[in-house]
Design a protein around this motif. Structure first.
Motif, mmCIF file in Angstrom:
data_model
loop_
_atom_site.group_PDB
_atom_site.id
_atom_site.type_symbol
_atom_site.label_atom_id
_atom_site.label_comp_id
_atom_site.label_asym_id
_atom_site.label_seq_id
_atom_site.Cartn_x
_atom_site.Cartn_y
_atom_site.Cartn_z
ATOM 1 N N LEU A 178 0.823 -1.204 0.000
ATOM 2 C CA LEU A 178 0.000 0.000 0.000
ATOM 3 C C LEU A 178 0.857 1.254 0.000
ATOM 4 O O LEU A 178 0.564 2.228 -0.701
ATOM 5 C CB LEU A 178 -0.923 -0.003 1.222
ATOM 6 N N PHE A 179 1.948 1.226 0.772
ATOM 7 C CA PHE A 179 2.848 2.380 0.799
ATOM 8 C C PHE A 179 3.492 2.602 -0.559
ATOM 9 O O PHE A 179 3.564 3.735 -1.045
ATOM 10 C CB PHE A 179 3.932 2.155 1.864
ATOM 11 N N LEU A 189 2.862 11.210 -7.815
ATOM 12 C CA LEU A 189 1.413 11.103 -7.940
ATOM 13 C C LEU A 189 0.845 11.975 -9.043
ATOM 14 O O LEU A 189 -0.318 11.793 -9.428
ATOM 15 C CB LEU A 189 0.748 11.457 -6.603
ATOM 16 N N TRP A 190 1.642 12.912 -9.562
ATOM 17 C CA TRP A 190 1.098 13.744 -10.646
ATOM 18 C C TRP A 190 0.940 12.949 -11.944
ATOM 19 O O TRP A 190 0.299 13.414 -12.872
ATOM 20 C CB TRP A 190 1.933 15.004 -10.855
ATOM 21 N N PHE A 191 1.510 11.755 -12.007
ATOM 22 C CA PHE A 191 1.299 10.878 -13.160
ATOM 23 C C PHE A 191 0.041 10.022 -13.012
ATOM 24 O O PHE A 191 -0.385 9.383 -13.968
ATOM 25 C CB PHE A 191 2.506 9.958 -13.363
ATOM 26 N N TYR A 192 -0.536 9.979 -11.821
ATOM 27 C CA TYR A 192 -1.718 9.160 -11.585
ATOM 28 C C TYR A 192 -2.950 9.815 -12.219
ATOM 29 O O TYR A 192 -3.014 11.046 -12.328
ATOM 30 C CB TYR A 192 -1.964 8.991 -10.086
ATOM 31 N N PRO A 193 -3.935 9.034 -12.634
ATOM 32 C CA PRO A 193 -5.202 9.621 -13.080
ATOM 33 C C PRO A 193 -5.861 10.378 -11.927
ATOM 34 O O PRO A 193 -5.604 10.096 -10.752
ATOM 35 C CB PRO A 193 -6.027 8.402 -13.509
ATOM 36 N N ASP A 194 -6.709 11.334 -12.259
ATOM 37 C CA ASP A 194 -7.300 12.214 -11.243
ATOM 38 C C ASP A 194 -8.043 11.438 -10.160
ATOM 39 O O ASP A 194 -7.955 11.771 -8.976
ATOM 40 C CB ASP A 194 -8.238 13.232 -11.908
ATOM 41 N N TRP A 195 -8.798 10.392 -10.561
ATOM 42 C CA TRP A 195 -9.585 9.645 -9.568
ATOM 43 C C TRP A 195 -8.690 8.907 -8.585
ATOM 44 O O TRP A 195 -8.986 8.839 -7.387
ATOM 45 C CB TRP A 195 -10.525 8.661 -10.267
ATOM 46 N N LEU A 196 -7.547 8.388 -9.093
ATOM 47 C CA LEU A 196 -6.637 7.666 -8.210
ATOM 48 C C LEU A 196 -5.850 8.642 -7.331
ATOM 49 O O LEU A 196 -5.591 8.356 -6.154
ATOM 50 C CB LEU A 196 -5.673 6.812 -9.039
ATOM 51 N N LYS A 197 -5.499 9.784 -7.892
ATOM 52 C CA LYS A 197 -4.797 10.799 -7.100
ATOM 53 C C LYS A 197 -5.685 11.306 -5.973
ATOM 54 O O LYS A 197 -5.218 11.527 -4.845
ATOM 55 C CB LYS A 197 -4.360 11.951 -8.002
ATOM 56 N N SER A 198 -6.983 11.492 -6.262
ATOM 57 C CA SER A 198 -7.932 11.924 -5.223
ATOM 58 C C SER A 198 -8.051 10.864 -4.137
ATOM 59 O O SER A 198 -8.157 11.189 -2.944
ATOM 60 C CB SER A 198 -9.299 12.194 -5.845
ATOM 61 N N PHE A 199 -8.010 9.594 -4.535
ATOM 62 C CA PHE A 199 -8.063 8.506 -3.566
ATOM 63 C C PHE A 199 -6.815 8.508 -2.687
ATOM 64 O O PHE A 199 -6.891 8.271 -1.479
ATOM 65 C CB PHE A 199 -8.211 7.174 -4.294
ATOM 66 N N CYS A 200 -5.661 8.788 -3.295
ATOM 67 C CA CYS A 200 -4.403 8.848 -2.530
ATOM 68 C C CYS A 200 -4.438 9.977 -1.502
ATOM 69 O O CYS A 200 -3.848 9.853 -0.417
ATOM 70 C CB CYS A 200 -3.221 9.044 -3.477
ATOM 71 N N ASP A 201 -5.121 11.082 -1.836
ATOM 72 C CA ASP A 201 -5.198 12.214 -0.916
ATOM 73 C C ASP A 201 -6.003 11.882 0.330
ATOM 74 O O ASP A 201 -5.866 12.553 1.361
ATOM 75 C CB ASP A 201 -5.823 13.425 -1.621
ATOM 76 N N VAL A 202 -6.856 10.856 0.244
ATOM 77 C CA VAL A 202 -7.659 10.446 1.399
ATOM 78 C C VAL A 202 -6.852 9.578 2.357
ATOM 79 O O VAL A 202 -7.085 9.585 3.565
ATOM 80 C CB VAL A 202 -8.930 9.692 0.927
ATOM 81 N N LEU A 203 -5.870 8.844 1.815
ATOM 82 C CA LEU A 203 -5.057 7.936 2.608
ATOM 83 C C LEU A 203 -3.859 8.670 3.226
ATOM 84 O O LEU A 203 -3.444 9.725 2.720
ATOM 85 C CB LEU A 203 -4.562 6.780 1.726
ATOM 86 N N PRO A 204 -3.269 8.122 4.278
ATOM 87 C CA PRO A 204 -2.136 8.796 4.921
ATOM 88 C C PRO A 204 -0.812 8.649 4.180
ATOM 89 O O PRO A 204 0.128 9.393 4.442
ATOM 90 C CB PRO A 204 -2.063 8.109 6.292
ATOM 91 N N PHE A 205 -0.714 7.686 3.236
ATOM 92 C CA PHE A 205 0.574 7.354 2.645
ATOM 93 C C PHE A 205 1.182 8.507 1.832
ATOM 94 O O PHE A 205 2.392 8.712 1.835
ATOM 95 C CB PHE A 205 0.439 6.115 1.756
ATOM 96 N N SER A 206 0.344 9.267 1.111
ATOM 97 C CA SER A 206 0.886 10.359 0.302
ATOM 98 C C SER A 206 1.456 11.474 1.171
ATOM 99 O O SER A 206 2.332 12.222 0.736
ATOM 100 C CB SER A 206 -0.198 10.922 -0.624
ATOM 101 N N TYR A 207 0.971 11.579 2.421
ATOM 102 C CA TYR A 207 1.458 12.622 3.326
ATOM 103 C C TYR A 207 2.757 12.205 4.015
ATOM 104 O O TYR A 207 3.352 12.996 4.738
ATOM 105 C CB TYR A 207 0.387 12.936 4.373
#
Length: 259
Positions: A178-179, A189-207
């Motif tokens: 997951l990490f 993450l700027w290469f990720y599609p918008d929906w997946l990037k938005s999902f990453c913003d909900v999780l703690p890993f991107s922070y």
């Protein structure tokens, strides 16, 4: 006490000088190969609006950040639970969590100081990488500190699950996967599609990794810094409450046999 523990773990790593040499070579090759791959993609026109220097900076800073995020806490707890040595941890006059945190921090600082700085110095010299202003550097280190605490809390919480699952192998593998997928440590993450990037913003890993590196690169505007730090602090509190709840359940249900 924690400072002494951190220094002891730092000095312990100094004994393995040949291991350090091979780790430096291996880490440098990993960063260099990654940079060559990004350069080939850029030359082929597969990436737009991103410069080569930006990709090199991301690869180098992300490698140093990853060095500070290394944690064996989940594996260590699983091993000590299996052998019964966890009983000793319960009678130590020191917090179990912070005992492992500062020990791991001492090891990580050693690797960053002797591996990361060498790799960064060579990379900045070869590719003339830009350095942000003092304000950006300060916010980067604050965000990175919160990211380290978040990552350790995740690993520690997962490690505590071994008291019920008896084997921490699969939970550790799941957390690492997951990490790797959602943190942006390898692929920004700027290469990720918008929906997946938005999902990453909900999780703690991107922070933990992506957001601090994005601050260094100027990808996060100054007016977003306060919001970003607040989200990191919130995740730290959530994970702290989760681990305290699990720890109380452990204390009320654990049974240690033997003399």
């Amino acid at each position: 006490m924690y400072w002494v523990l951190m220094k002891c773990c730092f000095r312990q790593q100094i004994q393995y000088k040949w291991n350090l040499l091979f780790q430096i070579i291996g880490d440098w090759l990993a960063v260099y190969i990654k940079i060559c791959i990004w350069q080939a993609i850029l030359n082929a026109g597969g990436i737009k609006n991103i410069s080569f220097q930006t990709m090199v900076s991301y690869s180098v800073i992300a490698a140093m950040v990853n060095g500070l995020l290394r944690s064996r806490i989940a594996e260590e707890l699983a091993d000590r639970f299996r052998t019964g040595m966890i009983a000793i941890d319960f009678i130590r006059p020191i917090s179990l969590k912070w005992y492992y945190f500062f020990g791991q921090l001492g090891e990580n600082l050693y690797h960053v100081l002797f591996e990361g700085i060498f790799i960064a110095a060579v990379s900045f010299f070869l590719w003339k990488l830009p350095v942000p202003g003092p304000g950006t550097v300060l916010i980067f280190f604050i965000s990175l500190t919160l990211g380290i605490l978040i990552m350790f809390s995740i690993q520690y919480t997962i490690g505590l699950l071994v008291f019920w699952m008896k084997d921490g192998t699969y939970t550790r593998m799941t957390a690492d996967a997951l990490f790797l997928l959602f943190s942006g440590i390898d692929i920004p993450l700027w290469f990720y599609p918008d929906w997946l990037k938005s999902f990453c913003d909900v999780l703690p890993f991107s922070y933990v990794a992506y957001k601090p590196v994005a601050i260094w690169l100027g990808m996060e505007e100054a007016d977003q810094w306060q919001k970003l730090l607040l989200i990191q602090f919130t995740w730290m509190l959530i994970l702290f409450m989760a681990e305290r709840m699990i720890w109380k359940r452990i204390q009320s249900s654990i049974e240690i046999q033997g003399g």
